[in-house]
Design a protein around this motif. Sequence first.
Motif, short mmCIF file in Angstrom:
data_model
loop_
_atom_site.label_atom_id
_atom_site.label_comp_id
_atom_site.label_asym_id
_atom_site.label_seq_id
_atom_site.Cartn_x
_atom_site.Cartn_y
_atom_site.Cartn_z
N ARG A 280 -3.56 23.93 30.22
CA ARG A 280 -3.92 23.30 31.49
C ARG A 280 -2.74 22.55 32.09
NH1 ARG A 280 -7.08 19.28 30.92
NH2 ARG A 280 -6.88 19.10 28.65
N LEU A 282 -2.84 19.99 34.04
CA LEU A 282 -3.06 18.54 33.99
C LEU A 282 -2.71 17.97 32.62
CD1 LEU A 282 -6.34 18.08 36.06
CD2 LEU A 282 -3.98 17.54 36.72
N ARG A 283 -2.92 18.77 31.55
CA ARG A 283 -2.54 18.31 30.21
C ARG A 283 -1.01 18.21 30.12
NH1 ARG A 283 -1.68 21.15 25.13
NH2 ARG A 283 -2.05 19.70 23.38
N LYS A 285 0.90 17.65 32.62
CA LYS A 285 1.26 16.49 33.46
C LYS A 285 1.16 15.19 32.64
CE LYS A 285 -0.07 14.21 37.80
NZ LYS A 285 -0.54 12.93 37.31
N GLY A 286 0.15 15.09 31.80
CA GLY A 286 0.00 13.88 30.99
C GLY A 286 1.17 13.70 30.03
N GLU A 309 0.59 23.77 39.98
CA GLU A 309 -0.73 23.30 39.57
C GLU A 309 -1.62 24.38 39.00
OE1 GLU A 309 -2.54 21.58 42.96
OE2 GLU A 309 -3.00 23.49 43.92
N LEU A 339 2.17 17.56 41.98
CA LEU A 339 1.53 18.85 41.75
C LEU A 339 1.69 19.70 43.00
CD1 LEU A 339 -1.78 17.80 39.94
CD2 LEU A 339 0.07 19.18 38.99
#
Length: 579
Positions: A280, A282-283, A285-286, A309, A339
């Motif tokens: 993912r 977003l993962r 991104k973390g 994204e 993103l």
Amino acid sequence: MYNLLIVDDEPLILESLYHMLVKKYGDKFLVYQAPSADGALEQFRNIRVDLLMTDIRMPGMDGLSLVRIVEKEWPDCLTVFLTGHSEFEYARQAVSGRTIGYVLKLDGDRAIEKIMDKAYDRLEREYEEKSRFLKMSASWQEAVPLLRQDILKQMITTEKWTEDKKRSLSHKIQASGMELSLEKNFLIAIISMPPTETQHQVRNRTAALPPIETPHQARNQTAALPATEEETDGGNVWNAVAMSRIQSAIMESLKGAFRAYSAAVSTHLFLLLAQSEDNRPLRLKGFLEIALSMCERMDLKPPQIYLYEEQTALEGLTGAFSVLGRKRFELTGEGGIILCGLDAMLSDYTWREEGPVMGRFNVEKLSESLSYGNAADFRTVMEEVKQNTPEDNPAAQIAVYTTFASLLLQAILNYLPKESVLLTHRNLGQIANYSAHRGFLDACRCLEGLADDYFRSREAVHDNSDHYIVHKVNAYIMQHLAEDLSMTTIGEVVGLHPSYLSRLYKKVTNLSLGQYITARRLDLARELLADPCLRTQNIAERTGLNTASYFTHFFKKNTGMTPQEYRNQLIEGIPWQNG
């Protein structure tokens, strides 16, 4: 080419062997000689010896004692024993794993040639095995980062993936040790380095500080500035250091969570590709946010990260990279993660979808092919770029043409001598002006003709250089026939490695250097023998053969008669005259 060391305490045998082996094996071995075991050990300390040919019976340290030291200190060296009939059984018992064999001194040249051929074949096999091993060890490991960078660049610059291209890429990935699957989707980001102050900017900023009150303060403030004027062009040196540290921080943060790899795209930008089971964005991104925190703790100004994204397949990487590049110009920040996606258009700009026409990667390949004179690579890239240039986009066609023209003209100026007439017979105005041609294909044909002439000129320069080197070598030999004419000595004169010089000379003349030296020494010997007042020893010294006995052996071997027989033949051909 390998190094051969001959050891014998009898000067005549040593000289005879030396000259015979130089003549017969000069293209395979650099031949050295030593009159004793102690002299041989001294040679071992100065050069790498691949093959040792040593007498067994010598005053002081004998050949067997020498070989025991050699096998312990230089275990890669092979050995050939020289023996007399009385030492035959002694020599046979001395044969070990690194010993090729033994040869009787009185057996003649053919026996020596036979064992030399055997030794050469053994060395070739062993070095081939070593090279295979090295490819999988240190030398190969040094090449891996470059291979990985080439792989990542290929993945973001290839728009059309055929099965053959995919198969080739898969082999490269496997060879590089990268844990990427072409069957799975990728996460992609670009990391833009923060602007860095140059020395000039720092000095200007420092000049605006309040006046320094004490010498101690002055010393401290001056010490904080860089000591040299290395960096005055926009911070490239400083950015390179900062980029390396930031790149390390990011890759360390992703370790264990993602299979991630990075490659520099420019001095201010690098690419990141990643995969994981939980793929993912977003993962990712973390974890990148953790990396930015690490940068701050390391007193590094955090970079701006543009993260695509969505997951994307191999075929979509070029488009995703293009989107990230556009967003980098539309959106700037002070360090953070943005993103980006096809549906998240944050401005009213519209962008062309054909992607970069030339691309940095192709420009690098073209420059490299021109630099190294590689015509095939140049034509391959040029043909590929031509095919990918849109027919309905005149601006793209002009950009391609001007890039090719600029690279070609720079190569002609940089890599051809001033005497080259390549540009004097050309219409420079036509080359520099795209509109002087009847369209894109006609303009490219003009550049292809110029490129063909350039590569032919490069080849001619190379050939002329080779002939000049041979001429210089021949002139040196004629002036120094009485001196040492080993391959090493001549190589030092012309500034070339002996093995390369040997191949070059054979290619140009179709003769080995040893054959040419022998021929010239024989010519001089015949000339000197015509003077009945000259002693044989004197002739031997003037022809570089040192001793009368070796000169006699050399002359008879190459002419079929002794020097005295040759002189008698000359005398018989002169009519007798009464004084």
